[in-house]
Write a protein that holds these residues in place. Structure first.
Motif, short mmCIF file in Angstrom:
data_model
loop_
_atom_site.label_atom_id
_atom_site.label_comp_id
_atom_site.label_asym_id
_atom_site.label_seq_id
_atom_site.Cartn_x
_atom_site.Cartn_y
_atom_site.Cartn_z
N VAL A 43 0.85 -1.20 0.00
CA VAL A 43 0.00 0.00 0.00
C VAL A 43 0.88 1.24 0.00
CG1 VAL A 43 -1.70 1.32 1.30
CG2 VAL A 43 -1.89 -1.17 1.17
N ASP A 44 0.59 2.15 -0.92
CA ASP A 44 1.36 3.39 -1.02
C ASP A 44 0.68 4.45 -0.17
OD1 ASP A 44 3.11 5.36 -1.79
OD2 ASP A 44 2.12 5.77 -3.70
N CYS A 45 1.34 4.86 0.91
CA CYS A 45 0.75 5.87 1.79
C CYS A 45 1.87 6.77 2.32
CB CYS A 45 0.00 5.22 2.95
SG CYS A 45 0.98 4.11 3.97
N PRO A 46 1.52 7.95 2.80
CA PRO A 46 2.54 8.87 3.29
C PRO A 46 3.32 8.28 4.47
CG PRO A 46 0.44 10.00 2.98
CD PRO A 46 0.17 8.54 2.84
N GLU A 47 4.55 8.70 4.62
CA GLU A 47 5.35 8.26 5.76
C GLU A 47 4.68 8.68 7.06
OE1 GLU A 47 9.92 8.77 7.54
OE2 GLU A 47 9.32 9.73 5.66
N GLY A 48 4.71 7.81 8.04
CA GLY A 48 4.09 8.11 9.31
C GLY A 48 2.60 7.83 9.36
N SER A 49 2.08 7.06 8.38
CA SER A 49 0.66 6.73 8.38
C SER A 49 0.36 5.63 9.39
CB SER A 49 0.22 6.27 6.98
OG SER A 49 0.29 7.34 6.05
N LEU A 50 -0.87 5.63 9.87
CA LEU A 50 -1.30 4.69 10.91
C LEU A 50 -2.37 3.75 10.38
CD1 LEU A 50 -1.49 3.84 13.99
CD2 LEU A 50 -3.35 5.52 14.13
N LEU A 51 -2.22 2.46 10.67
CA LEU A 51 -3.21 1.45 10.34
C LEU A 51 -4.26 1.40 11.45
CD1 LEU A 51 -4.07 -0.91 8.44
CD2 LEU A 51 -2.69 -2.41 9.93
N VAL A 52 -5.53 1.56 11.08
CA VAL A 52 -6.62 1.62 12.06
C VAL A 52 -7.62 0.50 11.80
CG1 VAL A 52 -8.47 3.01 13.05
CG2 VAL A 52 -6.39 4.12 12.21
#
Length: 219
Positions: A43-52
């Motif tokens: 998954v391409d997401c910004p650095e520091g993203s959180l999985l909820v």
């Protein structure tokens, strides 16, 4: 506002941590480790993203005991039996998915000693949205150190709407138990999911907020 979640691991590592903490023991349907791993892989997401974990997958009241601080598990205050009825407020669009991702987490320390009624327009005015209680718990499952003495936070993205359509005056928050009153001395130092009045100020509580939310494909 200054971001405080700068070193979150990648989503695959976060998924493994949730599984190690016992997510699959909380009645999350027939999900398997491999299905969760597949959902977050690549998954391409910004650095520091959180999985909820989404609220339809697991309720906040079930996630709270997975929190830990000083060797003590988290808990929900006894007078908040309706925690799971608190839902996202208008403008907080939580993806309808087993898991979703939030980016740009901030603890909102600079708003300590503000009331929720004062903080909400400041957060939205900055182009952000307030954190929900589920997001706040998910953050602390990954980064327990974000809950510090005198630096805890409210999650005013979740509110309870009463039968008459008005909002309940309580706003959820997460802080550290002092071991007093009905908490019990044995819980001193433990993570505590509780509530504050929407018009009250607390010097030790900031306001969690996020920049963006997006869904993951269903496992």
């Amino acid at each position: 506002m200054v971001a405080t979640a700068l070193h979150l691991p990648d989503l695959s590592s976060q998924a493994r941590r949730l599984i190690e903490l016992g997510l699959l023991d909380l009645g999350v349907g027939a999900l398997s480790e491999s299905e969760i791993a597949s959902a977050v892989a690549g998954v391409d997401c910004p650095e520091g993203s959180l999985l909820v974990p989404g609220p339809n997958l697991v309720a906040p009241s079930k996630l709270a005991p997975l929190l830990s601080r000083a060797g003590k598990p988290g808990f929900v205050v006894v007078d908040m039996t309706d925690l799971d009825d608190f839902a996202p407020i208008a403008g907080v669009d939580v993806p309808d998915a087993p898991f979703y991702v939030v980016s740009g987490l901030e603890r909102g320390d600079e708003m300590a000693n503000w009331s929720p009624d004062e903080a909400l327009p400041a957060i939205t005015g900055a182009g952000r949205t307030p954190m929900t209680i589920g997001e706040g718990i998910a953050w602390l499952l990954q980064q327990p150190e974000q809950l510090e003495p005198n630096h805890c936070f409210m999650t005013i993205g979740s509110r309870l709407r009463k039968a008459n359509g008005k909002l309940d005056a309580r706003t959820p928050a997460i802080w550290i138990s002092g071991g007093t009153g009905r908490d019990g001395r044995e819980r001193k130092g433990a993570p505590k999911v509780g509530w504050c009045w929407a018009g009250n100020r607390h010097t030790w509580l900031g306001f969690g907020s996020v920049a963006r939310r997006f869904a993951l494909a269903a496992p």
